[in-house]
Design a protein around this motif. Structure first.
Motif, PDB file in Angstrom:
ATOM      1  N   ALA A  96     -35.284  87.215  16.655  1.00 34.93           N
ATOM      2  CA  ALA A  96     -36.498  87.251  17.531  1.00 34.93           C
ATOM      3  C   ALA A  96     -37.759  87.277  18.018  1.00 34.93           C
ATOM      4  O   ALA A  96     -38.763  87.164  18.095  1.00 34.93           O
ATOM      5  N   ASP A  97     -37.725  88.578  17.522  1.00 32.94           N
ATOM      6  CA  ASP A  97     -38.340  89.232  17.251  1.00 32.94           C
ATOM      7  C   ASP A  97     -38.733  89.945  15.706  1.00 32.94           C
ATOM      8  O   ASP A  97     -40.228  89.603  15.796  1.00 32.94           O
ATOM      9  N   LEU A  98     -37.982  90.328  14.818  1.00 36.84           N
ATOM     10  CA  LEU A  98     -38.070  90.533  13.542  1.00 36.84           C
ATOM     11  C   LEU A  98     -38.468  89.014  12.789  1.00 36.84           C
ATOM     12  O   LEU A  98     -39.822  89.310  11.963  1.00 36.84           O
ATOM     13  N   ALA A  99     -38.011  87.541  12.935  1.00 39.54           N
ATOM     14  CA  ALA A  99     -39.282  87.050  12.510  1.00 39.54           C
ATOM     15  C   ALA A  99     -40.012  87.065  12.539  1.00 39.54           C
ATOM     16  O   ALA A  99     -41.143  86.757  11.737  1.00 39.54           O
ATOM     17  N   PRO A 100     -40.886  86.716  13.811  1.00 37.39           N
ATOM     18  CA  PRO A 100     -42.232  86.536  13.650  1.00 37.39           C
ATOM     19  C   PRO A 100     -43.142  87.873  13.231  1.00 37.39           C
ATOM     20  O   PRO A 100     -44.376  87.435  12.302  1.00 37.39           O
ATOM     21  N   ARG A 101     -42.611  88.335  13.549  1.00 37.73           N
ATOM     22  CA  ARG A 101     -43.379  89.305  13.012  1.00 37.73           C
ATOM     23  C   ARG A 101     -43.190  89.395  10.750  1.00 37.73           C
ATOM     24  O   ARG A 101     -43.720  90.023  10.611  1.00 37.73           O
ATOM     25  N   TYR A 102     -42.468  89.112  10.798  1.00 40.78           N
ATOM     26  CA  TYR A 102     -41.497  88.938   9.214  1.00 40.78           C
ATOM     27  C   TYR A 102     -42.820  88.037   8.910  1.00 40.78           C
ATOM     28  O   TYR A 102     -43.718  88.450   8.030  1.00 40.78           O
TER      29      TYR A 102
END
Length: 299
Positions: A226-232
Motif C-alpha cells: 500500500a505504501d510501496l506502489a505509490p512510491r514506485y
C-alpha cells in the motif's frame, strides 16, 4: 542597398542578441551539471523499484491475496483507454528538444487503436495537444527545468487517482532520456499497470523464463505494498522529470552556443558591409566636392 546607419543599427542589435545568447548558454551550462548528477543518481532507484514490484506482480500467490480496492495500481484490467504522461519544456530556445519529444509522443499515440487521453508536464506539451484537439486531463507546468521531488509527488498522485478512477486503463510516460549535452533520446514506457518480467532468451537462442525473486514481507504484504506502489510511481515520475530537465538544459546550452557563434559570424559580415557602405558614401561625397570645385572654376 542599406545605408551605413541602417547597417550599424542592425549590427548593434545582433551584438546585443549575441550577448543574451551567451549569457543563456553560461546559465544552462552551470545548471546542467547539477541536473546531470540528479538524473544519474535517480535512475538506478527507478529501475530497481520497478524490478522489485514487477517480480511481486509476477507472483500470483502474493497478488491474489491483495484487496483490489486497496491496491488499484497493481491491478490489471482490459485496456479500453490509454493515458499518456508527456514531459516537455515550459519555454523554447532549446533547439529541437521540444519538437523531438512531441513527435515521439505523437508516433506512440498513433499506434494506439483505442481512445487516448493526455496528461502534460510543460506548457509546450499542453499547447501542442490542446491545439490538436486531444483530451488533456491535467496540465502541470512551471518546473520543467528545475523539478523537485514534491513536483513528482503531485504529478504521480494525480495520475494514480485518475488510474484508480478508471479514467484510463494503462498509463504510458513519454520523456527524454539524457545521454549527453549533444544527445538526448525520446523514450516511452508503460508505468501502469505493472507487468511481470518477460521471458529472456539465452545466448544459444533457447527461451528461458526468469525465475521470480521471492520476497518475505514484514509486516504483511498488504501494508507494505500500500505504501510501496505509490512510491514506485513517484520515483519513476521523478526520474523522468530530472532526465527531461537535464536534456532540456543540455539542448538549450547547445542551441545557445550555436546562436552565439552565428551572431558573431553575422556581426563580421555586417562589419564588412558597413565598411563598404561607408567607403561608398565617402567616395560619393568626395566626387560631389570635386564636381562642385570644378563647376566653380568653370564659372
Amino acid at each position: 542597398m542599406a545605408t551605413a546607419r541602417e547597417i550599424h543599427r542592425h549590427m548593434k542589435s545582433v551584438k546585443n542578441i549575441g550577448q543574451i545568447t551567451k549569457a543563456m548558454k553560461m546559465v544552462a551550462a552551470a545548471r546542467l551539471r547539477k541536473a546531470q548528477e540528479r538524473a544519474a543518481a535517480s535512475r538506478p532507484y527507478a529501475i530497481k523499484i520497478k524490478e522489485v514490484l514487477s517480480n511481486i506482480v509476477g507472483d500470483k500467490g502474493t497478488l491474489s491475496g491483495l484487496n483490489p480496492r486497496k491496491h488499484p495500481l497493481l491491478q490489471k484490467r482490459p485496456v479500453k483507454k490509454v493515458g499518456f504522461l508527456v514531459m516537455c519544456s515550459d519555454k523554447g530556445l532549446a533547439g529541437a528538444y521540444g519538437s523531438n519529444v512531441l513527435k515521439h509522443a505523437m508516433s506512440e499515440i498513433m499506434k494506439v487503436d483505442g481512445e487516448v487521453v493526455v496528461i502534460t508536464c510543460g506548457r509546450r506539451a499542453r499547447d501542442f495537444f490542446r491545439h490538436r484537439g486531444f483530451n488533456v486531463l491535467k496540465s502541470h507546468f512551471g518546473f520543467s527545468d528545475k523539478p523537485t521531488y514534491n513536483n513528482a509527488v503531485e504529478v504521480a498522485y494525480d495520475a494514480a487517482q485518475r488510474f484508480a478512477d478508471e479514467q484510463f486503463d494503462e498509463l504510458r510516460i513519454v520523456y527524454t532520456l539524457f545521454k549527453s549535452a549533444l544527445a538526448q533520446m525520446p523514450t516511452a514506457e508503460v508505468i501502469l499497470p505493472l507487468e511481470a518480467p518477460k521471458e529472456e532468451a539465452s545466448k544459444a537462442g533457447e527461451a528461458q523464463v526468469k525465475a521470480n525473486t521471492q520476497y518475505l514481507f514484514m509486516p504483511e504484504a498488504e501494508e507494505i505494498l500500500a505504501d510501496l506502489a505509490p512510491r514506485y510511481l513517484e520515483t519513476v515520475v521523478y526520474a523522468a522529470l530530472v532526465q527531461s530537465a537535464a536534456s532540456e538544459l543540455g539542448a538549450r546550452m547547445t542551441a545557445m552556443s550555436s546562436a552565439t557563434d552565428n551572431a558573431a559570424k553575422l556581426v563580421k559580415s555586417l562589419e564588412l558591409n558597413y565598411n563598404k557602405a561607408r567607403q561608398a558614401q565617402i567616395t560619393r561625397e568626395l566626387t560631389e566636392i570635386c564636381g562642385g570645385a570644378e563647376a566653380l572654376k568653370q564659372n
